[in-house]
Design a protein around this motif. Structure first.
Motif, PDB file in Angstrom:
ATOM      1  N   TYR A 138      12.017  24.339  -3.867  1.00  0.00           N
ATOM      2  CA  TYR A 138      10.790  24.392  -3.066  1.00  0.00           C
ATOM      3  C   TYR A 138       9.753  23.428  -3.632  1.00  0.00           C
ATOM      4  O   TYR A 138       9.859  22.960  -4.769  1.00  0.00           O
ATOM      5  CB  TYR A 138      10.238  25.810  -2.998  1.00  0.00           C
ATOM      6  CG  TYR A 138       9.771  26.406  -4.315  1.00  0.00           C
ATOM      7  CD1 TYR A 138       8.465  26.240  -4.768  1.00  0.00           C
ATOM      8  CD2 TYR A 138      10.641  27.180  -5.094  1.00  0.00           C
ATOM      9  CE1 TYR A 138       8.034  26.800  -5.965  1.00  0.00           C
ATOM     10  CE2 TYR A 138      10.221  27.751  -6.285  1.00  0.00           C
ATOM     11  CZ  TYR A 138       8.916  27.559  -6.718  1.00  0.00           C
ATOM     12  OH  TYR A 138       8.505  28.111  -7.901  1.00  0.00           O
ATOM     13  N   ASP A 139       8.765  23.122  -2.824  1.00  0.00           N
ATOM     14  CA  ASP A 139       7.671  22.246  -3.233  1.00  0.00           C
ATOM     15  C   ASP A 139       6.749  23.036  -4.160  1.00  0.00           C
ATOM     16  O   ASP A 139       5.995  23.905  -3.723  1.00  0.00           O
ATOM     17  CB  ASP A 139       6.912  21.761  -2.000  1.00  0.00           C
ATOM     18  CG  ASP A 139       5.726  20.868  -2.354  1.00  0.00           C
ATOM     19  OD1 ASP A 139       5.483  20.620  -3.558  1.00  0.00           O
ATOM     20  OD2 ASP A 139       5.032  20.440  -1.421  1.00  0.00           O
ATOM     21  N   ARG A 140       6.828  22.746  -5.433  1.00  0.00           N
ATOM     22  CA  ARG A 140       6.093  23.545  -6.419  1.00  0.00           C
ATOM     23  C   ARG A 140       4.593  23.304  -6.386  1.00  0.00           C
ATOM     24  O   ARG A 140       3.832  24.069  -6.984  1.00  0.00           O
ATOM     25  CB  ARG A 140       6.669  23.302  -7.812  1.00  0.00           C
ATOM     26  CG  ARG A 140       8.121  23.792  -7.879  1.00  0.00           C
ATOM     27  CD  ARG A 140       8.742  23.781  -9.233  1.00  0.00           C
ATOM     28  NE  ARG A 140      10.104  24.337  -9.138  1.00  0.00           N
ATOM     29  CZ  ARG A 140      10.434  25.576  -9.426  1.00  0.00           C
ATOM     30  NH1 ARG A 140       9.519  26.418  -9.861  1.00  0.00           N
ATOM     31  NH2 ARG A 140      11.687  25.994  -9.302  1.00  0.00           N
ATOM     32  N   THR A 141       4.146  22.300  -5.672  1.00  0.00           N
ATOM     33  CA  THR A 141       2.693  22.076  -5.565  1.00  0.00           C
ATOM     34  C   THR A 141       2.014  23.164  -4.749  1.00  0.00           C
ATOM     35  O   THR A 141       0.795  23.329  -4.837  1.00  0.00           O
ATOM     36  CB  THR A 141       2.388  20.697  -4.952  1.00  0.00           C
ATOM     37  OG1 THR A 141       2.849  20.659  -3.594  1.00  0.00           O
ATOM     38  CG2 THR A 141       3.039  19.585  -5.752  1.00  0.00           C
ATOM     39  N   VAL A 142       2.795  23.931  -3.956  1.00  0.00           N
ATOM     40  CA  VAL A 142       2.145  24.983  -3.160  1.00  0.00           C
ATOM     41  C   VAL A 142       1.519  26.030  -4.068  1.00  0.00           C
ATOM     42  O   VAL A 142       0.550  26.694  -3.675  1.00  0.00           O
ATOM     43  CB  VAL A 142       3.133  25.651  -2.174  1.00  0.00           C
ATOM     44  CG1 VAL A 142       3.717  24.641  -1.214  1.00  0.00           C
ATOM     45  CG2 VAL A 142       4.226  26.418  -2.898  1.00  0.00           C
ATOM     46  N   PRO A 169      15.733  29.433  -6.192  1.00  0.00           N
ATOM     47  CA  PRO A 169      14.341  29.024  -5.993  1.00  0.00           C
ATOM     48  C   PRO A 169      13.620  29.733  -4.850  1.00  0.00           C
ATOM     49  O   PRO A 169      12.421  30.027  -4.951  1.00  0.00           O
ATOM     50  CB  PRO A 169      14.459  27.517  -5.735  1.00  0.00           C
ATOM     51  CG  PRO A 169      15.696  27.105  -6.463  1.00  0.00           C
ATOM     52  CD  PRO A 169      16.628  28.265  -6.285  1.00  0.00           C
ATOM     53  N   TYR A 170      14.342  29.999  -3.757  1.00  0.00           N
ATOM     54  CA  TYR A 170      13.719  30.692  -2.627  1.00  0.00           C
ATOM     55  C   TYR A 170      13.116  32.018  -3.087  1.00  0.00           C
ATOM     56  O   TYR A 170      11.976  32.360  -2.746  1.00  0.00           O
ATOM     57  CB  TYR A 170      14.754  30.922  -1.523  1.00  0.00           C
ATOM     58  CG  TYR A 170      14.255  31.795  -0.395  1.00  0.00           C
ATOM     59  CD1 TYR A 170      13.577  31.252   0.686  1.00  0.00           C
ATOM     60  CD2 TYR A 170      14.451  33.184  -0.421  1.00  0.00           C
ATOM     61  CE1 TYR A 170      13.114  32.056   1.719  1.00  0.00           C
ATOM     62  CE2 TYR A 170      13.992  33.994   0.602  1.00  0.00           C
ATOM     63  CZ  TYR A 170      13.329  33.429   1.674  1.00  0.00           C
ATOM     64  OH  TYR A 170      12.866  34.228   2.688  1.00  0.00           O
ATOM     65  N   TRP A 171      13.893  32.782  -3.869  1.00  0.00           N
ATOM     66  CA  TRP A 171      13.418  34.094  -4.309  1.00  0.00           C
ATOM     67  C   TRP A 171      12.323  33.969  -5.360  1.00  0.00           C
ATOM     68  O   TRP A 171      11.422  34.819  -5.438  1.00  0.00           O
ATOM     69  CB  TRP A 171      14.589  34.916  -4.823  1.00  0.00           C
ATOM     70  CG  TRP A 171      15.549  35.226  -3.715  1.00  0.00           C
ATOM     71  CD1 TRP A 171      16.752  34.639  -3.469  1.00  0.00           C
ATOM     72  CD2 TRP A 171      15.351  36.180  -2.675  1.00  0.00           C
ATOM     73  NE1 TRP A 171      17.318  35.166  -2.338  1.00  0.00           N
ATOM     74  CE2 TRP A 171      16.482  36.119  -1.829  1.00  0.00           C
ATOM     75  CE3 TRP A 171      14.330  37.089  -2.380  1.00  0.00           C
ATOM     76  CZ2 TRP A 171      16.609  36.930  -0.706  1.00  0.00           C
ATOM     77  CZ3 TRP A 171      14.456  37.905  -1.269  1.00  0.00           C
ATOM     78  CH2 TRP A 171      15.593  37.816  -0.447  1.00  0.00           C
ATOM     79  N   GLU A 172      12.376  32.914  -6.157  1.00  0.00           N
ATOM     80  CA  GLU A 172      11.288  32.667  -7.106  1.00  0.00           C
ATOM     81  C   GLU A 172       9.975  32.436  -6.362  1.00  0.00           C
ATOM     82  O   GLU A 172       8.924  32.970  -6.745  1.00  0.00           O
ATOM     83  CB  GLU A 172      11.637  31.459  -7.974  1.00  0.00           C
ATOM     84  CG  GLU A 172      12.786  31.706  -8.934  1.00  0.00           C
ATOM     85  CD  GLU A 172      13.261  30.434  -9.620  1.00  0.00           C
ATOM     86  OE1 GLU A 172      12.733  29.345  -9.280  1.00  0.00           O
ATOM     87  OE2 GLU A 172      14.169  30.514 -10.473  1.00  0.00           O
ATOM     88  N   LEU A 173      10.038  31.631  -5.289  1.00  0.00           N
ATOM     89  CA  LEU A 173       8.822  31.373  -4.515  1.00  0.00           C
ATOM     90  C   LEU A 173       8.358  32.637  -3.794  1.00  0.00           C
ATOM     91  O   LEU A 173       7.157  32.945  -3.771  1.00  0.00           O
ATOM     92  CB  LEU A 173       9.075  30.248  -3.509  1.00  0.00           C
ATOM     93  CG  LEU A 173       7.888  29.905  -2.595  1.00  0.00           C
ATOM     94  CD1 LEU A 173       6.670  29.482  -3.413  1.00  0.00           C
ATOM     95  CD2 LEU A 173       8.279  28.827  -1.586  1.00  0.00           C
ATOM     96  N   ARG A 174       9.276  33.374  -3.212  1.00  0.00           N
ATOM     97  CA  ARG A 174       8.883  34.578  -2.472  1.00  0.00           C
ATOM     98  C   ARG A 174       8.241  35.603  -3.393  1.00  0.00           C
ATOM     99  O   ARG A 174       7.400  36.407  -2.954  1.00  0.00           O
ATOM    100  CB  ARG A 174      10.095  35.186  -1.753  1.00  0.00           C
ATOM    101  CG  ARG A 174       9.674  35.910  -0.483  1.00  0.00           C
ATOM    102  CD  ARG A 174      10.843  36.385   0.331  1.00  0.00           C
ATOM    103  NE  ARG A 174      11.079  37.800   0.151  1.00  0.00           N
ATOM    104  CZ  ARG A 174      11.763  38.551   1.013  1.00  0.00           C
ATOM    105  NH1 ARG A 174      12.283  38.017   2.096  1.00  0.00           N
ATOM    106  NH2 ARG A 174      11.944  39.837   0.774  1.00  0.00           N
ATOM    107  N   ASN A 175       8.582  35.563  -4.658  1.00  0.00           N
ATOM    108  CA  ASN A 175       7.973  36.464  -5.624  1.00  0.00           C
ATOM    109  C   ASN A 175       6.479  36.188  -5.803  1.00  0.00           C
ATOM    110  O   ASN A 175       5.743  37.045  -6.301  1.00  0.00           O
ATOM    111  CB  ASN A 175       8.686  36.351  -6.974  1.00  0.00           C
ATOM    112  CG  ASN A 175       9.202  37.679  -7.466  1.00  0.00           C
ATOM    113  OD1 ASN A 175       8.848  38.731  -6.943  1.00  0.00           O
ATOM    114  ND2 ASN A 175      10.039  37.644  -8.502  1.00  0.00           N
ATOM    115  N   HIS A 176       6.034  35.002  -5.414  1.00  0.00           N
ATOM    116  CA  HIS A 176       4.615  34.645  -5.507  1.00  0.00           C
ATOM    117  C   HIS A 176       3.828  35.054  -4.267  1.00  0.00           C
ATOM    118  O   HIS A 176       2.599  34.933  -4.257  1.00  0.00           O
ATOM    119  CB  HIS A 176       4.456  33.133  -5.720  1.00  0.00           C
ATOM    120  CG  HIS A 176       4.890  32.657  -7.065  1.00  0.00           C
ATOM    121  ND1 HIS A 176       4.117  32.806  -8.200  1.00  0.00           N
ATOM    122  CD2 HIS A 176       6.028  32.045  -7.471  1.00  0.00           C
ATOM    123  CE1 HIS A 176       4.747  32.282  -9.243  1.00  0.00           C
ATOM    124  NE2 HIS A 176       5.916  31.822  -8.831  1.00  0.00           N
TER     125      HIS A 176
END
Length: 286
Positions: free
Chosen positions: A51-55, A249-256
């Motif tokens: 995912y785009d980590r800048t988000v 990564p998808y689940w890492e982002l969704r955790n945020h």
């Protein structure tokens, strides 16, 4: 005008009745509904890739919006797994989306392939939701949704050139599902499956996978069971890909996200310890 099959109860046993009740109750499901609001593509599957980590650096007042937009981009892109694995399909082909939800995969396939897609789902409000989108887009004749059980689909033998299931087979008996998909395919027809499953070479039923089953009212299969079921139904795999690392990564982002549901850590635990796999499998009916 959309043609929809609405006959029978569709839930055939105690498990299917419990599953149907689970989905029937989820009419206000923000993690699905908010993500698809901009483009009318509503998904009930997840995603792979970075995912785009800048988000995560977005100012607090816009951070949640940015996270949801990125999750949705990833979910849209996930359908490319099916498209790329399926290979060339003529515009005259007909395909079925088994467990079509609110229609995101079916609409994407129709747009990319230019052919007719039939979605089958036993959740009535999902079917009605997808039908409204089809009518609004003027796609009633290209993408049709049928209220029914994907394990007993309302179509004659050999109706389809291809069948896809996008993270839905964990709600089925795998042998029954493969047998039904083989029935629906014409000789030489293709079946493409994306799924998360247990890696029984590591652990047949880890704690993380049990919690995922409880969360989704599913019973995910062992990896080996899928290949046994394909073989038993005359579906010969021609491509198998494992995307376990890429699924994290998808689940890492969704955790945020403020919409996280608590299952994110279970997926991450399962993928990290190897008890959970993410597979894309394509097979051909002999």
């Amino acid at each position: 005008m959309t043609t929809t099959t609405r006959t029978g109860s569709h839930a055939r046993n105690e498990y299917e009745r419990a599953l149907k009740a689970h989905w029937d109750a989820k009419k206000s499901d923000d993690i699905n509904l908010l993500l698809g609001a901009e483009d009318d593509l509503y998904h009930h599957h997840y995603a792979i890739g970075e995912y785009d980590r800048t988000v995560l650096d977005t100012p607090p007042d816009r951070r949640e919006e940015s996270i949801l937009r990125e999750l949705h981009r990833m979910e849209n892109e996930q359908v490319r797994l099916i498209l790329d694995t399926l290979g060339p399909v003529p515009a005259t082909a007909r395909g079925m989306d088994a467990g079509s939800g609110r229609g995101g995969t079916a609409f994407t396939l129709a747009a990319e392939l230019g052919c007719r897609i039939d979605g089958v789902n036993f959740c009535e409000h999902h079917v009605e939701f997808a039908e409204r989108i089809a009518a609004r887009r003027g796609w009633d004749d290209r993408v049709r949704f049928h209220l029914g059980n994907m394990l007993k689909a309302p179509f004659p033998d050999g109706s389809f050139d291809f069948v896809v299931s996008n993270e839905t087979t964990m709600y089925t008996d795998s042998f029954e599902a493969m047998r039904e998909f083989a029935r629906l395919l014409r000789p030489g027809g293709r079946y493409v499956m994306t799924t998360w499953c247990r890696d029984d070479a590591v652990d047949p039923r880890s704690a993380a996978t049990r919690r995922i089953d409880d969360h989704y009212v599913c019973h995910m299969h062992r990896r080996s069971t899928y290949f046994e079921a394909l073989a038993a139904s005359g579906l010969v795999p021609y491509r198998v890909r494992r995307y376990t690392h890429e699924a994290m990564p998808y689940w890492e982002l969704r955790n945020h996200s403020g919409l996280r549901t608590g299952v994110e850590d279970d997926f991450l635990e399962g993928y990290r310890d190897g008890t959970l796999n993410y597979l894309v499998v394509a097979s051909e009916r002999v």
